[in-house]
Design a protein around this motif. Structure first.
Motif, PDB file in Angstrom:
ATOM      1  N   GLU A  24       0.739  -1.188   0.064  1.00  0.00           N
ATOM      2  CA  GLU A  24       0.011   0.203  -0.049  1.00  0.00           C
ATOM      3  C   GLU A  24       0.694   1.251  -0.443  1.00  0.00           C
ATOM      4  N   ALA A  25       2.116   1.418   0.859  1.00  0.00           N
ATOM      5  CA  ALA A  25       3.002   2.297   0.993  1.00  0.00           C
ATOM      6  C   ALA A  25       3.415   2.378  -0.453  1.00  0.00           C
ATOM      7  N   THR A  26       3.587   1.482  -0.823  1.00  0.00           N
ATOM      8  CA  THR A  26       4.224   1.719  -2.756  1.00  0.00           C
ATOM      9  C   THR A  26       3.455   2.151  -3.519  1.00  0.00           C
ATOM     10  N   ASN A  27       1.964   1.384  -3.234  1.00  0.00           N
ATOM     11  CA  ASN A  27       1.206   1.903  -4.454  1.00  0.00           C
ATOM     12  C   ASN A  27       0.990   3.672  -4.609  1.00  0.00           C
ATOM     13  N   SER A  28       1.024   4.134  -2.585  1.00  0.00           N
ATOM     14  CA  SER A  28       0.625   5.716  -2.686  1.00  0.00           C
ATOM     15  C   SER A  28       1.643   6.389  -2.845  1.00  0.00           C
ATOM     16  N   LEU A  29       3.247   5.692  -2.637  1.00  0.00           N
ATOM     17  CA  LEU A  29       4.152   6.131  -3.707  1.00  0.00           C
ATOM     18  C   LEU A  29       4.253   6.397  -5.044  1.00  0.00           C
ATOM     19  N   ALA A  30       3.655   5.620  -6.418  1.00  0.00           N
ATOM     20  CA  ALA A  30       3.729   5.619  -7.303  1.00  0.00           C
ATOM     21  C   ALA A  30       2.274   6.697  -7.434  1.00  0.00           C
ATOM     22  N   LYS A  31       1.572   6.636  -7.127  1.00  0.00           N
ATOM     23  CA  LYS A  31       0.930   7.851  -7.603  1.00  0.00           C
ATOM     24  C   LYS A  31       1.239   9.619  -6.692  1.00  0.00           C
ATOM     25  N   LEU A  32       2.106   9.074  -5.608  1.00  0.00           N
ATOM     26  CA  LEU A  32       2.056  10.247  -5.425  1.00  0.00           C
ATOM     27  C   LEU A  32       3.381  11.180  -6.831  1.00  0.00           C
ATOM     28  N   THR A 342     -13.582  20.695 -20.236  1.00  0.00           N
ATOM     29  CA  THR A 342     -13.229  19.717 -20.100  1.00  0.00           C
ATOM     30  C   THR A 342     -12.219  19.122 -19.687  1.00  0.00           C
ATOM     31  N   GLU A 343     -10.818  20.211 -19.130  1.00  0.00           N
ATOM     32  CA  GLU A 343      -9.903  19.934 -18.586  1.00  0.00           C
ATOM     33  C   GLU A 343     -10.161  19.129 -16.707  1.00  0.00           C
ATOM     34  N   ALA A 344     -11.164  20.528 -16.253  1.00  0.00           N
ATOM     35  CA  ALA A 344     -10.979  20.387 -15.231  1.00  0.00           C
ATOM     36  C   ALA A 344     -12.229  18.989 -14.679  1.00  0.00           C
ATOM     37  N   SER A 345     -12.476  18.606 -15.151  1.00  0.00           N
ATOM     38  CA  SER A 345     -13.340  17.397 -15.629  1.00  0.00           C
ATOM     39  C   SER A 345     -12.596  16.069 -15.740  1.00  0.00           C
ATOM     40  N   ARG A 346     -12.108  16.348 -16.968  1.00  0.00           N
ATOM     41  CA  ARG A 346     -10.544  15.263 -16.261  1.00  0.00           C
ATOM     42  C   ARG A 346      -9.870  15.349 -15.162  1.00  0.00           C
ATOM     43  N   SER A 347      -9.828  16.491 -14.758  1.00  0.00           N
ATOM     44  CA  SER A 347      -8.461  16.415 -13.348  1.00  0.00           C
ATOM     45  C   SER A 347      -8.902  15.537 -12.376  1.00  0.00           C
ATOM     46  N   ALA A 348     -10.954  15.744 -11.987  1.00  0.00           N
ATOM     47  CA  ALA A 348     -11.273  15.959 -11.450  1.00  0.00           C
ATOM     48  C   ALA A 348     -11.163  14.149 -10.861  1.00  0.00           C
ATOM     49  N   LEU A 349     -11.659  13.251 -11.839  1.00  0.00           N
ATOM     50  CA  LEU A 349     -11.527  11.878 -12.021  1.00  0.00           C
ATOM     51  C   LEU A 349     -10.010  11.887 -12.279  1.00  0.00           C
ATOM     52  N   MET A 350      -8.875  12.151 -13.274  1.00  0.00           N
ATOM     53  CA  MET A 350      -7.473  11.516 -13.521  1.00  0.00           C
ATOM     54  C   MET A 350      -7.026  12.037 -11.617  1.00  0.00           C
ATOM     55  N   ASP A 351      -6.926  13.691 -11.437  1.00  0.00           N
ATOM     56  CA  ASP A 351      -6.060  14.278 -10.740  1.00  0.00           C
ATOM     57  C   ASP A 351      -5.304  13.394  -9.468  1.00  0.00           C
ATOM     58  N   LEU A 352      -4.171  13.430  -8.624  1.00  0.00           N
ATOM     59  CA  LEU A 352      -4.295  13.029  -7.541  1.00  0.00           C
ATOM     60  C   LEU A 352      -4.498  14.381  -6.134  1.00  0.00           C
ATOM     61  N   ASP A 353      -5.075  14.144  -5.372  1.00  0.00           N
ATOM     62  CA  ASP A 353      -5.141  14.919  -4.438  1.00  0.00           C
ATOM     63  C   ASP A 353      -3.883  15.052  -3.502  1.00  0.00           C
ATOM     64  N   VAL A 354      -2.923  15.254  -3.588  1.00  0.00           N
ATOM     65  CA  VAL A 354      -2.247  15.691  -3.179  1.00  0.00           C
ATOM     66  C   VAL A 354      -1.518  15.093  -1.806  1.00  0.00           C
ATOM     67  N   ALA A 355      -2.649  16.321  -1.354  1.00  0.00           N
ATOM     68  CA  ALA A 355      -2.628  16.830   0.831  1.00  0.00           C
ATOM     69  C   ALA A 355      -3.212  14.698   0.823  1.00  0.00           C
ATOM     70  N   ALA A 356      -4.113  14.508   0.419  1.00  0.00           N
ATOM     71  CA  ALA A 356      -4.819  13.524   0.991  1.00  0.00           C
ATOM     72  C   ALA A 356      -4.102  12.404   1.199  1.00  0.00           C
ATOM     73  N   GLU A 357      -3.363  12.100  -0.238  1.00  0.00           N
ATOM     74  CA  GLU A 357      -2.425  10.848  -0.509  1.00  0.00           C
ATOM     75  C   GLU A 357      -1.217  11.101   0.602  1.00  0.00           C
ATOM     76  N   MET A 358      -0.738  12.361   0.975  1.00  0.00           N
ATOM     77  CA  MET A 358       0.457  12.353   1.833  1.00  0.00           C
ATOM     78  C   MET A 358       0.253  12.076   3.131  1.00  0.00           C
ATOM     79  N   SER A 359      -1.039  12.018   3.278  1.00  0.00           N
ATOM     80  CA  SER A 359      -1.752  11.831   4.427  1.00  0.00           C
ATOM     81  C   SER A 359      -1.426   9.986   4.502  1.00  0.00           C
TER      82      SER A 359
END
Length: 390
Positions: A24-32, A342-359
């Motif tokens: 899980e830590a490796t997967n989280s690191l990959a997403k970050l 359209t870019e905002a919609s794509r971002s909402a689906l695909m982009d990472l919430d860095v703060a949440a994922e860092m936690s």
């Protein structure tokens, strides 16, 4: 649970949890590191599919925006040339009005006529010379094509003549003209003859056959014709002008050039904008303008009528051009807005919430560290049983 030294249940449990925490830590690191929350379909198949389509849409919209910008630039070039033609027509009318007045003799009118005809020629030059990326914008369009006769067995692809194309309208041909092609192997030169007018046109000497897989374009000077040769062409043998080298001219010319711009991302008619550019050649602007003169009072009076008509027609053409420019500018603005959303919609689906994922990553790191510590403790438990043998 009995105490034994063969199986260490606590160590097995600690090891399993450590493996899970590490994965899980490796997967989280990959997403970050990737900046996306969906690394593969296993993370979120639906979001991956929608996001991929949206990413393609955004990329296509960027190109549509470029298309709209280039279309506007093209129309600006045309409008600039029309503005200069308008200035010329104003001067031509001034000369015509001056020449129609009775205080001048034919000698002075002849002097005015020299400038008048020179300006008339300049109108045609501007119309022929105004282009964007090789496309002539203000000289109308040509739909001329070559139709091979049934007996034309010496100018086919197998004979080395890949294509006969009319690249521009020089006035050398009209619909229905019969044309013959000849080749002189000594001078390495083509001759094209319009049998309907008995007029011949030649290419530059030194024509040669291309190598295998390549093509050689030969321009017939003054005719607006280009012959495309393939490697089967024999440049060592003469080609005689007869019924076997004969074709008929089809199509014609138009005083309007239709341009189609792709400003959408699909294939519907709403994704394209068609804009018509009127020719500003003297013959197209006003009846008799291309042959008008001011060498006599009567001719000058006739010229005034022709110039007035030309000024009115040019004003209509510029109004249509301006409307097209405004339409394209609004289309470009709409593309920009659509691209942002359209870019905002794509971002909402695909982009990472860095703060949440860092936690989340920090939590997994703690679990990994705790797992390592507990596994070490679990591995020490069997050693405690050895004291029973003392």
């Amino acid at each position: 649970m009995p105490l034994n030294v063969i199986s260490n249940f606590a160590a097995n449990v600690a090891h399993r949890h450590l493996q899970q925490s590490d994965a899980e830590a490796t997967n989280s690191l990959a997403k970050l590191s990737a900046g996306t929350r969906v690394l593969s379909a296993k993370d979120d198949a639906a979001s991956l599919a929608i996001g991929s389509r949206l990413r393609a849409e955004v990329s296509a919209l960027r190109q549509a925006s470029v298309n709209a910008g280039q279309a506007i630039s093209m129309l600006q070039i045309a409008d600039g040339a029309m503005a200069r033609v308008d200035d010329i027509l104003v001067r031509m009318k001034t000369l015509a009005v001056q020449a129609s007045s009775g205080q001048l003799s034919d000698t002075e009118r002849g002097m005015l006529n020299q400038e008048y005809t020179a300006l008339r020629s300049e109108v045609d030059r501007i119309a022929q010379d105004t282009e964007f990326n090789g496309t002539k914008l203000l000289s109308g369009s040509s739909t001329f094509s070559a139709t091979l006769a049934g007996t034309a067995t010496a100018i086919e692809v197998a004979d080395g003549i890949e294509q006969i194309a009319f690249t521009n309208d020089t006035g050398a041909f009209s619909t229905g003209n019969v044309v013959q092609v000849a080749y002189d192997a000594t001078a390495d030169q083509f001759t094209v003859t319009n049998l309907s007018t008995s007029t011949s046109y030649t290419s530059d000497p030194g024509v040669s056959a291309p190598s295998a897989g390549n093509f050689n374009e030969v321009t017939i000077n003054g005719a607006g014709i280009t012959l495309t040769l393939n490697s089967l062409f024999d440049d060592t043998s003469n080609m005689t002008a007869d019924v076997t080298t004969q074709f008929t001219v089809a199509g014609g010319t138009s005083d309007t050039l239709s341009l189609e711009f792709k400003i959408g991302t699909g294939t519907d008619t709403t994704d394209d904008v068609t804009i018509d550019l009127a020719s500003v050649q003297a013959s197209a602007l006003g009846t008799g303008l291309d042959t008008s003169t001011v060498d006599t009072s009567a001719n000058a009076t006739t010229a005034i009528t022709a110039v007035n008509e030309a000024i009115d027609n040019l004003a209509v053409a510029r109004a249509q051009l301006g409307a097209a420019q405004n339409r394209l500018e609004f289309a470009a603005a709409n593309i920009a807005t659509t691209m942002e959303n359209t870019e905002a919609s794509r971002s909402a689906l695909m982009d990472l919430d860095v703060a949440a994922e860092m936690s989340n990553f920090t939590s997994k790191q703690i679990l990994v560290q705790a797992g390592v510590s507990m596994l070490a403790q679990a591995n020490q438990l069997p050693q405690n049983l050895m004291r029973l043998f003392q």
